[in-house]
Design a protein around this motif. Structure first.
Motif, PDB file in Angstrom:
ATOM      1  N   LEU A  66       8.433  10.509 -24.996  1.00 29.83           N
ATOM      2  CA  LEU A  66       9.567   9.903 -25.687  1.00 29.83           C
ATOM      3  C   LEU A  66      10.087   8.671 -24.949  1.00 29.83           C
ATOM      4  CD1 LEU A  66      11.356  13.174 -26.801  1.00 29.83           C
ATOM      5  CD2 LEU A  66      10.590  11.351 -28.332  1.00 29.83           C
ATOM      6  N   LYS A  67      10.078   8.725 -23.626  1.00 29.28           N
ATOM      7  CA  LYS A  67      10.578   7.584 -22.851  1.00 29.28           C
ATOM      8  C   LYS A  67       9.773   6.312 -23.131  1.00 29.28           C
ATOM      9  CE  LYS A  67      12.755   9.944 -18.892  1.00 29.28           C
ATOM     10  NZ  LYS A  67      14.095   9.369 -19.056  1.00 29.28           N
ATOM     11  N   PHE A  68       8.462   6.458 -23.309  1.00 28.30           N
ATOM     12  CA  PHE A  68       7.633   5.286 -23.521  1.00 28.30           C
ATOM     13  C   PHE A  68       7.388   4.992 -24.995  1.00 28.30           C
ATOM     14  CE2 PHE A  68       6.513   6.388 -19.103  1.00 28.30           C
ATOM     15  CZ  PHE A  68       6.855   5.173 -18.515  1.00 28.30           C
ATOM     16  N   THR A  69       7.857   5.872 -25.872  1.00 28.12           N
ATOM     17  CA  THR A  69       7.855   5.558 -27.302  1.00 28.12           C
ATOM     18  C   THR A  69       9.061   4.694 -27.642  1.00 28.12           C
ATOM     19  OG1 THR A  69       6.740   7.640 -27.852  1.00 28.12           O
ATOM     20  CG2 THR A  69       7.877   6.510 -29.634  1.00 28.12           C
ATOM     21  N   LEU A  70      10.223   5.091 -27.133  1.00 28.29           N
ATOM     22  CA  LEU A  70      11.462   4.351 -27.353  1.00 28.29           C
ATOM     23  C   LEU A  70      12.013   3.945 -25.987  1.00 28.29           C
ATOM     24  CD1 LEU A  70      13.073   6.772 -29.974  1.00 28.29           C
ATOM     25  CD2 LEU A  70      11.974   4.576 -30.464  1.00 28.29           C
ATOM     26  N   VAL A  71      11.656   2.768 -25.551  1.00 26.37           N
ATOM     27  CA  VAL A  71      12.051   2.324 -24.204  1.00 26.37           C
ATOM     28  C   VAL A  71      13.491   1.823 -24.234  1.00 26.37           C
ATOM     29  CG1 VAL A  71      11.543   0.764 -22.308  1.00 26.37           C
ATOM     30  CG2 VAL A  71       9.668   1.732 -23.668  1.00 26.37           C
ATOM     31  N   ARG A  72      14.325   2.468 -23.444  1.00 22.57           N
ATOM     32  CA  ARG A  72      15.735   2.088 -23.377  1.00 22.57           C
ATOM     33  C   ARG A  72      16.135   1.863 -21.923  1.00 22.57           C
ATOM     34  NH1 ARG A  72      20.940   5.748 -25.483  1.00 22.57           N
ATOM     35  NH2 ARG A  72      22.326   3.982 -25.960  1.00 22.57           N
TER      36      ARG A  72
END
Length: 235
Positions: free
Chosen positions: A135-141
């Protein structure tokens, strides 16, 4: 003369076969893997949904007003005494340190022939370790930069990996102990640890509150999915 009623003949009772295989090979071969995979995908989809909702609300880059207010409020509680707790706990509640603890617990459960429980705990830890970076590298925030970032943190901000880990892995361990012993103290200890670790992410200013909310959603979905998947195996 009155006829005597004969007692009905009872059918012979045969032991019911186990719902799932007992041997290690059969357990690994015929375990609830489809449900596990569906649970993993559902947890990923839940986290993705929260992230897209945060983006749609316009909170992704700078956070919502209530998020900034919560981080500012948490900063008011910073003190040298509280630092001892909140700088230490996150090192215990991350996948990096949970892995060796889980491995030891799994080996002990396997040795005690509690193999479904061992497999359950191991699978939850694997899933937690997959969901967090996925998830961290799917939606980088980016992480919030309102205050100094302190303590243990790594990778992009969304979602909180600590929230996923303590919600799924730690709560699974507490639940397994509770089921085996009927003791309630593991649930109280795990619950207290859960609250402290979650608050530490705000205290240390390393996460937006919506990162923590997303981690909670992902962790709860993964926790419940694996409980459902292994329920019949452990019965």
């Amino acid at each position: 003369m009155k006829r005597r009623d004969r007692a009905p003949r009872l059918a012979p009772v045969h032991p019911r076969p186990p719902l799932y295989p007992v041997s290690t090979g059969e357990l690994l071969h015929r375990g609830p893997w489809l449900l596990v995979l569906l649970g993993l995908l559902l947890a990923y989809g839940a986290g993705l949904g929260v992230g897209l909702a945060v983006r749609a609300a316009g909170w992704w880059q700078t956070g919502a007003p209530w998020e900034r207010a919560l981080l500012a409020l948490a900063q008011r509680t910073v003190s040298p005494t509280a630092d001892i707790v909140f700088l230490t706990l996150p090192w215990i509640g991350t996948n990096y340190t949970l892995w060796p603890i889980v491995i030891v617990a799994v080996l002990w459960l396997w040795y005690r022939r509690l193999r479904p429980e061992a497999l359950h705990l191991f699978v939850v830890q694997v899933g937690s370790s997959i969901l967090n970076p996925a998830l961290k590298f799917t939606l980088v925030r980016e992480r919030p930069h309102l205050f100094e970032l302190r303590g243990q943190f790594a990778l992009p901000s969304f979602p909180s990996g600590h929230a996923i880990a303590v919600t799924s892995v730690v709560m699974t361990a507490a639940w397994l102990i509770h089921r085996r012993t009927a003791a309630t103290w593991p649930l109280w200890v795990a619950g207290s640890f859960w609250l402290l670790v979650l608050y530490s992410r705000l205290y240390l200013s390393v996460h937006w509150p919506t990162d923590i909310v997303a981690g909670l959603v992902v962790g709860v979905v993964w926790l419940l999915a694996t409980m459902l998947a292994f329920r019949r195996v452990e019965s």
